[in-house]
Design an enzyme around this catalytic site. Structure first.
Site, PDB file in Angstrom:
ATOM      1  N   GLU A 197      41.927  -7.860  23.742  1.00 41.51           N
ATOM      2  CA  GLU A 197      42.346  -7.188  24.880  1.00 41.51           C
ATOM      3  C   GLU A 197      42.960  -7.835  26.456  1.00 41.51           C
ATOM      4  OE1 GLU A 197      40.622  -2.485  26.613  1.00 41.51           O
ATOM      5  OE2 GLU A 197      39.437  -4.251  24.909  1.00 41.51           O
TER       6      GLU A 197
ATOM      7  N   CYS B  39      52.227 -13.147   8.351  1.00 47.26           N
ATOM      8  CA  CYS B  39      53.656 -13.644   8.366  1.00 47.26           C
ATOM      9  C   CYS B  39      54.869 -12.893   9.263  1.00 47.26           C
ATOM     10  CB  CYS B  39      53.864 -14.321   7.823  1.00 47.26           C
ATOM     11  SG  CYS B  39      52.873 -15.885   7.095  1.00 47.26           S
TER      12      CYS B  39
END
Length: 377
Positions: free
Chosen positions: A100, A126
């Site tokens: 964050e 991916c």
């Protein structure tokens, strides 16, 4: 809404940033000398089993946002689009600066994009960059924005270093028990950004015509990291059931392609060019055979980049353009598969998508790529 159809969305530009430092498979085996000696593993095993001769790594301390900023700006420059047109910035790699705030926040700020952008991270192993591209396409189709950039940077150095250290220290390992760590040694680093926009901004660019998703999440446990980490000091370890993941991943991809063909007018023999997720030789051969697609029409980068995660397929698209493999008029299938297991596929009749950025001499390696060096815009 099983198949997404886009009428006025194009892939206008691709930005690339490749690390300078190269680790060969031979180099990694030398670093694993204690393990290889104890288990009497043959030298050359890593390259032979994967088809991966090299992979790149970022300098120590590299944060993903740095290369992502360079790739994002390169994509905009390649397409000759004004930055003021960009209404979304998605950071979509597995690697990120922080838990964050969103890594996209720093990338957006340093790229100098406008304040009313949609700015957030997407992570899906991916498939992150492909997911982000489809999200931006949907936002454009909905009239929310005119253009957006999806970018990712994967940093393999911490994973490679942590895996090598762990394998050398663990004297309980056997030839059988070491297998789940093998996939981690094939991972490489790289950065790629796609600029997706409304056709009005770049009329000759490649249309994103169709996109489809397939989920087979009962196999979510086959490839996972040991912790949720971010930043330059992360030290992840991965546990991967490579054989089962390959088999079930291919089955998921076959199902996705079958649906794509069933819901469009395209046929299996319609494709002039394919680009798959870059895992290795066995995976590619088995996947294309199962899908009924020829290997000679498929573009690869894994021999010199390894598996670069969310940017593997996007970088391979860029390389195919730069090397002259992918040209205007080619019917193209982008065949994404990621752990989870999920698949995202995009079908396009190729137009003109410009590529720019720093390849760090990668495509000058004609011996490995067996293709001429690129001419980049």
């Amino acid at each position: 809404m099983r198949l997404m159809r886009f009428d006025d969305v194009v892939l206008a530009g691709i930005g690339v940033t490749i690390p300078e430092e190269m680790w060969s498979s031979e180099t990694i085996e030398q670093k694993l000398e204690p393990l290889y000696s104890r288990l009497r593993l043959p030298e050359g095993r890593l390259s032979l089993m994967s088809g991966i001769d090299q992979r790149r790594v970022w300098e120590p301390g590299t944060m993903p946002s740095g290369p992502s900023i360079r790739s994002g700006l390169a994509a905009i420059d390649a397409a000759s689009i004004d930055r003021g047109e960009v209404g979304a910035l998605i950071h979509a790699s597995v690697c990120r600066d922080f838990l964050e705030p969103a890594t996209a926040s720093r990338v957006h700020h340093e790229m100098g994009l406008r304040n009313d952008c949609w700015v957030y991270d997407v992570s899906n192993a991916c498939l992150g960059v492909l997911n982000g591209a489809v999200q931006i396409a949907g936002m454009i189709s909905a009239g929310m924005i005119r253009a957006g950039v999806v970018v990712g940077t994967e940093n393999s150095r911490p994973l490679l270093e942590a895996t090598i250290e762990s394998l050398n220290k663990d004297e309980s390992l056997t030839r059988k028990s070491v297998k789940p760590a093998f996939a981690s040694l094939t991972i490489g680093s790289g950065s790629c950004a796609w600029l997706v926009c409304h056709r009005d901004l770049c009329p000759d660019a490649t249309p994103i015509e169709f996109a489809i998703a397939e989920a087979n999440t009962s196999y979510h446990h086959l490839c996972r990291s040991n912790q949720d980490t971010a930043g330059a000091d992360m030290r992840p370890l991965m546990d991967t059931d490579s054989e089962t993941l390959m088999a079930e991943g291919i089955a998921t991809g076959v199902s996705a392609l079958d649906r794509l063909l069933a819901e469009t007018t395209w046929r299996r023999d319609s494709f002039d060019r394919t680009v798959c997720h870059q895992v290795g030789t066995r995976h590619r051969a088995a996947m294309l055979e199962a899908m009924g697609l020829p290997t000679e029409n498929d573009s690869i980068t894994y021999p010199v980049l390894g598996n670069t995660g969310s940017v593997a397929l996007p970088l391979s698209v860029a390389a195919a353009i730069a090397r002259g493999e992918l040209n205007a008029g080619d019917r193209t299938a982008l065949l994404g598969i990621g752990s989870g297991i999920n698949s995202v596929m995009i079908a396009s009749t190729w137009g003109r998508t410009a590529v720019a950025g720093d390849w760090s001499g990668l495509l000058d390696s004609t011996e490995d790529c067996r293709l001429p060096a690129p001419a980049l815009r």
